[in-house]
Design a protein around this motif. Sequence first.
Motif, PDB file in Angstrom:
ATOM      1  N   VAL A   1      39.079  62.333  37.293  1.00 58.44           N
ATOM      2  CA  VAL A   1      40.439  62.276  36.766  1.00 58.44           C
ATOM      3  C   VAL A   1      41.197  63.574  37.054  1.00 58.44           C
ATOM      4  O   VAL A   1      42.329  63.558  37.539  1.00 58.44           O
ATOM      5  CB  VAL A   1      40.420  61.977  35.250  1.00 58.44           C
ATOM      6  CG1 VAL A   1      41.833  61.945  34.701  1.00 58.44           C
ATOM      7  CG2 VAL A   1      39.733  60.650  34.993  1.00 58.44           C
TER       8      VAL A   1
ATOM      9  N   PHE B   1      34.738  57.153  42.494  1.00 55.18           N
ATOM     10  CA  PHE B   1      34.561  56.367  41.281  1.00 55.18           C
ATOM     11  C   PHE B   1      35.388  55.105  41.442  1.00 55.18           C
ATOM     12  O   PHE B   1      36.484  55.167  41.962  1.00 55.18           O
ATOM     13  CB  PHE B   1      35.027  57.160  40.053  1.00 55.18           C
ATOM     14  CG  PHE B   1      34.826  56.408  38.763  1.00 55.18           C
ATOM     15  CD1 PHE B   1      33.588  56.427  38.141  1.00 55.18           C
ATOM     16  CD2 PHE B   1      35.852  55.660  38.209  1.00 55.18           C
ATOM     17  CE1 PHE B   1      33.389  55.730  36.969  1.00 55.18           C
ATOM     18  CE2 PHE B   1      35.647  54.951  37.037  1.00 55.18           C
ATOM     19  CZ  PHE B   1      34.417  54.995  36.421  1.00 55.18           C
TER      20      PHE B   1
ATOM     21  N   VAL C   1      28.536  52.865  32.569  1.00 53.86           N
ATOM     22  CA  VAL C   1      29.593  53.873  32.627  1.00 53.86           C
ATOM     23  C   VAL C   1      30.126  54.026  34.049  1.00 53.86           C
ATOM     24  O   VAL C   1      31.328  54.128  34.268  1.00 53.86           O
ATOM     25  CB  VAL C   1      29.073  55.220  32.090  1.00 53.86           C
ATOM     26  CG1 VAL C   1      30.040  56.344  32.432  1.00 53.86           C
ATOM     27  CG2 VAL C   1      28.861  55.138  30.597  1.00 53.86           C
TER      28      VAL C   1
ATOM     29  N   VAL D   1      29.772  51.798  36.498  1.00 55.77           N
ATOM     30  CA  VAL D   1      29.955  50.506  37.138  1.00 55.77           C
ATOM     31  C   VAL D   1      29.002  50.351  38.322  1.00 55.77           C
ATOM     32  O   VAL D   1      29.390  50.013  39.434  1.00 55.77           O
ATOM     33  CB  VAL D   1      31.419  50.311  37.593  1.00 55.77           C
ATOM     34  CG1 VAL D   1      31.709  48.844  37.785  1.00 55.77           C
ATOM     35  CG2 VAL D   1      32.380  50.877  36.588  1.00 55.77           C
TER      36      VAL D   1
ATOM     37  N   GLU E   1      40.776  43.024  45.704  1.00 56.51           N
ATOM     38  CA  GLU E   1      39.406  43.412  45.367  1.00 56.51           C
ATOM     39  C   GLU E   1      39.297  43.424  43.846  1.00 56.51           C
ATOM     40  O   GLU E   1      40.062  44.106  43.177  1.00 56.51           O
ATOM     41  CB  GLU E   1      39.135  44.807  45.943  1.00 56.51           C
ATOM     42  CG  GLU E   1      37.724  45.293  45.725  1.00 56.51           C
ATOM     43  CD  GLU E   1      37.467  46.626  46.444  1.00 56.51           C
ATOM     44  OE1 GLU E   1      38.313  47.040  47.264  1.00 56.51           O
ATOM     45  OE2 GLU E   1      36.438  47.247  46.155  1.00 56.51           O
TER      46      GLU E   1
ATOM     47  N   ILE F   1      36.898  44.337  40.800  1.00 57.78           N
ATOM     48  CA  ILE F   1      35.665  45.035  40.445  1.00 57.78           C
ATOM     49  C   ILE F   1      35.389  44.801  38.963  1.00 57.78           C
ATOM     50  O   ILE F   1      36.277  44.970  38.125  1.00 57.78           O
ATOM     51  CB  ILE F   1      35.795  46.548  40.707  1.00 57.78           C
ATOM     52  CG1 ILE F   1      36.227  46.790  42.151  1.00 57.78           C
ATOM     53  CG2 ILE F   1      34.481  47.266  40.434  1.00 57.78           C
ATOM     54  CD1 ILE F   1      36.665  48.207  42.420  1.00 57.78           C
ATOM     55  N   VAL F   2      34.182  44.369  38.640  1.00 53.04           N
ATOM     56  CA  VAL F   2      33.829  44.119  37.245  1.00 53.04           C
ATOM     57  C   VAL F   2      33.526  45.451  36.570  1.00 53.04           C
ATOM     58  O   VAL F   2      32.629  46.177  36.989  1.00 53.04           O
ATOM     59  CB  VAL F   2      32.603  43.199  37.144  1.00 53.04           C
ATOM     60  CG1 VAL F   2      32.235  42.974  35.684  1.00 53.04           C
ATOM     61  CG2 VAL F   2      32.868  41.881  37.841  1.00 53.04           C
ATOM     62  N   MET F   3      34.330  45.791  35.569  1.00 48.73           N
ATOM     63  CA  MET F   3      34.132  47.048  34.836  1.00 48.73           C
ATOM     64  C   MET F   3      34.116  46.718  33.350  1.00 48.73           C
ATOM     65  O   MET F   3      35.168  46.626  32.727  1.00 48.73           O
ATOM     66  CB  MET F   3      35.291  48.013  35.104  1.00 48.73           C
ATOM     67  CG  MET F   3      35.379  48.501  36.513  1.00 48.73           C
ATOM     68  SD  MET F   3      36.643  49.783  36.593  1.00 48.73           S
ATOM     69  CE  MET F   3      36.547  50.171  38.318  1.00 48.73           C
ATOM     70  N   ASN F   4      32.930  46.561  32.795  1.00 48.83           N
ATOM     71  CA  ASN F   4      32.869  46.151  31.397  1.00 48.83           C
ATOM     72  C   ASN F   4      33.009  47.314  30.420  1.00 48.83           C
ATOM     73  O   ASN F   4      33.183  47.107  29.237  1.00 48.83           O
ATOM     74  CB  ASN F   4      31.572  45.381  31.132  1.00 48.83           C
ATOM     75  CG  ASN F   4      31.601  44.006  31.773  1.00 48.83           C
ATOM     76  OD1 ASN F   4      32.639  43.345  31.770  1.00 48.83           O
ATOM     77  ND2 ASN F   4      30.496  43.586  32.350  1.00 48.83           N
ATOM     78  N   ASP F   5      32.926  48.531  30.935  1.00 49.68           N
ATOM     79  CA  ASP F   5      33.013  49.700  30.051  1.00 49.68           C
ATOM     80  C   ASP F   5      34.477  50.133  29.894  1.00 49.68           C
ATOM     81  O   ASP F   5      35.171  50.371  30.876  1.00 49.68           O
ATOM     82  CB  ASP F   5      32.188  50.840  30.646  1.00 49.68           C
ATOM     83  CG  ASP F   5      32.154  52.035  29.712  1.00 49.68           C
ATOM     84  OD1 ASP F   5      31.575  51.913  28.625  1.00 49.68           O
ATOM     85  OD2 ASP F   5      32.730  53.081  30.067  1.00 49.68           O
TER      86      ASP F   5
ATOM     87  N   THR G   1      35.927  52.882  28.839  1.00 50.80           N
ATOM     88  CA  THR G   1      36.287  54.202  29.346  1.00 50.80           C
ATOM     89  C   THR G   1      36.284  54.234  30.869  1.00 50.80           C
ATOM     90  O   THR G   1      37.124  54.884  31.483  1.00 50.80           O
ATOM     91  CB  THR G   1      35.318  55.253  28.785  1.00 50.80           C
ATOM     92  OG1 THR G   1      35.173  55.029  27.400  1.00 50.80           O
ATOM     93  CG2 THR G   1      35.842  56.641  29.010  1.00 50.80           C
ATOM     94  N   ALA G   2      35.345  53.518  31.471  1.00 49.98           N
ATOM     95  CA  ALA G   2      35.287  53.472  32.934  1.00 49.98           C
ATOM     96  C   ALA G   2      36.572  52.872  33.492  1.00 49.98           C
ATOM     97  O   ALA G   2      37.112  53.355  34.492  1.00 49.98           O
ATOM     98  CB  ALA G   2      34.076  52.661  33.394  1.00 49.98           C
TER      99      ALA G   2
ATOM    100  N   ALA H   1      39.333  55.457  33.208  1.00 48.02           N
ATOM    101  CA  ALA H   1      39.145  56.521  34.197  1.00 48.02           C
ATOM    102  C   ALA H   1      39.527  56.023  35.585  1.00 48.02           C
ATOM    103  O   ALA H   1      40.178  56.736  36.359  1.00 48.02           O
ATOM    104  CB  ALA H   1      37.697  57.000  34.187  1.00 48.02           C
ATOM    105  N   ALA H   2      39.137  54.804  35.906  1.00 49.62           N
ATOM    106  CA  ALA H   2      39.432  54.261  37.234  1.00 49.62           C
ATOM    107  C   ALA H   2      40.940  54.116  37.435  1.00 49.62           C
ATOM    108  O   ALA H   2      41.461  54.403  38.507  1.00 49.62           O
ATOM    109  CB  ALA H   2      38.745  52.909  37.419  1.00 49.62           C
TER     110      ALA H   2
ATOM    111  N   SER I   1      43.409  55.807  35.701  1.00 49.22           N
ATOM    112  CA  SER I   1      44.162  57.057  35.673  1.00 49.22           C
ATOM    113  C   SER I   1      43.839  57.941  36.869  1.00 49.22           C
ATOM    114  O   SER I   1      44.608  58.837  37.186  1.00 49.22           O
ATOM    115  CB  SER I   1      43.960  57.804  34.347  1.00 49.22           C
ATOM    116  OG  SER I   1      42.615  57.802  33.990  1.00 49.22           O
ATOM    117  N   SER I   2      42.726  57.669  37.556  1.00 44.20           N
ATOM    118  CA  SER I   2      42.453  58.437  38.766  1.00 44.20           C
ATOM    119  C   SER I   2      42.949  57.690  40.004  1.00 44.20           C
ATOM    120  O   SER I   2      42.694  58.105  41.128  1.00 44.20           O
ATOM    121  CB  SER I   2      40.958  58.725  38.880  1.00 44.20           C
ATOM    122  OG  SER I   2      40.250  57.510  38.998  1.00 44.20           O
TER     123      SER I   2
ATOM    124  N   GLN J   1      42.053  54.775  41.225  1.00 51.38           N
ATOM    125  CA  GLN J   1      41.074  53.990  41.993  1.00 51.38           C
ATOM    126  C   GLN J   1      41.354  52.494  41.924  1.00 51.38           C
ATOM    127  O   GLN J   1      40.939  51.752  42.795  1.00 51.38           O
ATOM    128  CB  GLN J   1      39.652  54.246  41.470  1.00 51.38           C
ATOM    129  CG  GLN J   1      39.271  55.701  41.354  1.00 51.38           C
ATOM    130  CD  GLN J   1      38.983  56.313  42.694  1.00 51.38           C
ATOM    131  OE1 GLN J   1      38.722  55.607  43.644  1.00 51.38           O
ATOM    132  NE2 GLN J   1      39.049  57.628  42.788  1.00 51.38           N
TER     133      GLN J   1
END
Lengths: 335, 523
Positions: free
Chosen positions: A177, A184, A280, A282, B235, B237-241, B243-244, B247-248, B250-251, B253
């Motif tokens: 970030v 990531f 966390v 993925v 695309e 992407i499965v992101m069950n978390d 926070t992840a 993060a993805a 805000s960065s 991705q």
Amino acid sequence: MTTPETTSFAGIRRFSARFPLASRILERLLLSLLLLFAVSVMIFGGIEALPGDFASTYLGQSATPEAVARIRSELGLDQSIVTRYVDWLGGAMTGDFGNSWASGQSVGEQIGKRLGNSLFLAFFAAIVAVPLAVGLGLLAVRFRNKLPDKLINILSLAAVSLPEFFVGYLLILIFVVTYGAAVFPSTVYDSMSLLDRLNAIVLPVATLVLVVLAHMMRMTRAAIIQVMSSAYMETAELKGLGALRAIIKHAAPNALAPIINVVALNLAYLIVGVVVVEVVFVYPGMGQYMVDAVTVRDLPVVQACGLIFAAIYIGLNMTADILAILANPRLRHPR
Amino acid sequence: MTNRPPLQNGLSRRNFLASTAAAGFAVTASGLFMPEDALADTPKTGGNLKLGLKGGAATDALDPALASGSVMFVVNHCWGDTLVESDPLTGDPLPGLAESWTASDDASVWTFKIRKDVVFHDGSKMTVADAVATLKRHSDEASKSGALGLLKSITGIEEKAGDLVITLDQGNADLPLLLTDYHLVVQPNGGIDAPNTAIGTGPYKLDNFEAGVRSTFTKNENDWRDDRGHVDSVEIIVMNDNTARIAALSSGQVHYINFVEPKTVKLLERAPTVQILQTSGKGFYSFLMHCDTAPFDNNDLRLALKYAIDRQAILDRVVGGYGTLGNDYPVNSNYALAPEGIEQRAYDPDKAAFHFKKSGHDGSVLLRTSDAAFPGAVDAAVLFQESAKKAGIEIDVKREPADGYWSNVWNVKPFCASYWGGRPTQDLRYATSYLSSADWNDTRFKRDDFDKMLLTARAELDDAKRKAIYQDMAVIVRDEGGLILPVFNDYLNAGSKSLKGYVHDIGNDISNGYIASRVWLDA
């Protein structure tokens, strides 16, 4: 008079006397099989004890009594638990883990992919963590109670005190970030090149290294310090060997057994215990696969995952035992 | 059979089973339905759209009949089309693969004209026979389709004079909306021979699918409509978390994430590249009392508890203000023909104490709750306990384990926390859990006169008359039912600033699953 039993017993005794190492290994292998069997019974029983079976959990809201009954009979869930277990065991013995109830895909094929991913991650975490931990342990002993020792101790203890998901989040916050320096999410897939894969797993590997480092490092340090107080180390010092050289040549080999044990334990953790890190970052590993399957009571998948986890755990522990025996001849001749 | 998957899994089959109707394509040629910010510019084509979604698992299968969870909801809408779609703002049915339809006077026989200019991804022509086979597969008694329950009232599906004709066992004015369900995407020969190929008529062709990990799509160059599918590739992407996902996003991705927690919205808003996407929906959080079990079989006790809950506090503190107040009937203004002018019930300790005394109940009542019931259900139960205490009503809060909550507590115990996702129509909303014979009559609300009103409204083609009946039904449930409904929760998602054209669809979350076909990327 000798009965057949006593002869065969004597045979085992003779074999064990002539090939002490081989017989210990054989003994452990047999025990492992027994353990695996027990594990499979426990997983089967455990899933059975969970509330709701596959049919009702999977159908969710569209579950009419007829639909549930149909799925149950289709999957043989209406048969007794013993029949179902024996059926499953028969398949597993021949290497056939069946198909996932939920997706209908072959369990073996899917696990192959996921296990590959898990091993890939664990392998790279291990080749960084193990040499680093042992090296740092040696360094800490060399500078015992001085600044480097204390620094190593404090930092590694700090890292191990943080929960692994938190370490992961911290690394994401800093490297993804804030600085955008790392890749990531760490999702890997078939069409990815090796370099891309390695790039993707940098952060999860770093997290795992931080988590397992302290344990191995401290065990190395403690084991060597114990050896250092023995008479032959004093001799080594008296005959003029440098401190680091004395540690590496004389202390380390004698401290190997406990170090090997703790390394094996951590390796096992790296493969079977990292579901939180997988989530966390993925990362499509075995842990997530098994958790998904447990949620819908997808028994064939859970069973296969459980068995593989148990086999890895048992295998690594056995390897540690054997290496410990090799490193310490006294263990070869139990009384 | 009353098992519901936990909410943490993302949108479960339960949310979606009957809930996906009120949706459709906002992006019409005239731009009539487009939201303000989308009106400002025209869609740009190109780019790789990346979605980070919660709600996928390794157990997912491509067969649309088996689809459940948010990820498969979106995946289905990428490659497939339904016969009917729904208007994102009003929930009215819009043409999909069926270009028009007519009903018999009693609304029991429906004739759908199927488009003739559509080809599947494999190049074959989509025909009426494919549509017939699709509906037959999903409505077959032996089918495992998630849409089976919706299609129960269908007695005949056939091709007549080049049209699709559906016969029902009784009149249902809402039939077109039932066909918007995301399971019912049309496949070659209904998917009977090859259910898992993901060959459909949708805006994107599936390239790659790894269950619970990732799916990729490329644009369908032969798409039968030109007002959708603006990006080159998608695309997922499965992101069950949680926070992840944040993060993805805000960065940078991914361009879009679903399920943003109310408590993180304020923090996420500060990120310069992120926009929060808040959409009003039809789902709600609730406490359920069984009307046939003591002490809840006494309407005064039920009224006492309805007056003893502080709805505003739950709206503010449990859903962070991202929702609207409920009024103890399961319908809000996002439903077509929604009731109007029913007085909002407010927290009133005096009235609560009055009804409690009148009920003659002595002692405390036991409320079961769990984080599985809805996010923050434990906090909500404690808030309820506090506000009830001021009215002199003792509530004992018992926290139940999340695993097994839907089979052991919900629809079993007489007083517990729960949630419902939206349903396409009021008819389905009430039929699911207020009809005497309903399997999920989770308040044990059983009244013959109410059942009759529901069936009358169902066959009524005059909207004004229907609306009047629905108004009366809402009042009955509000004043005599076992439902305590503090809030309707909004859908909270987030996207990057470069994501344009997002349509806030009242039908369901994630722009009713149509996000990939509606949005475009502004470089």
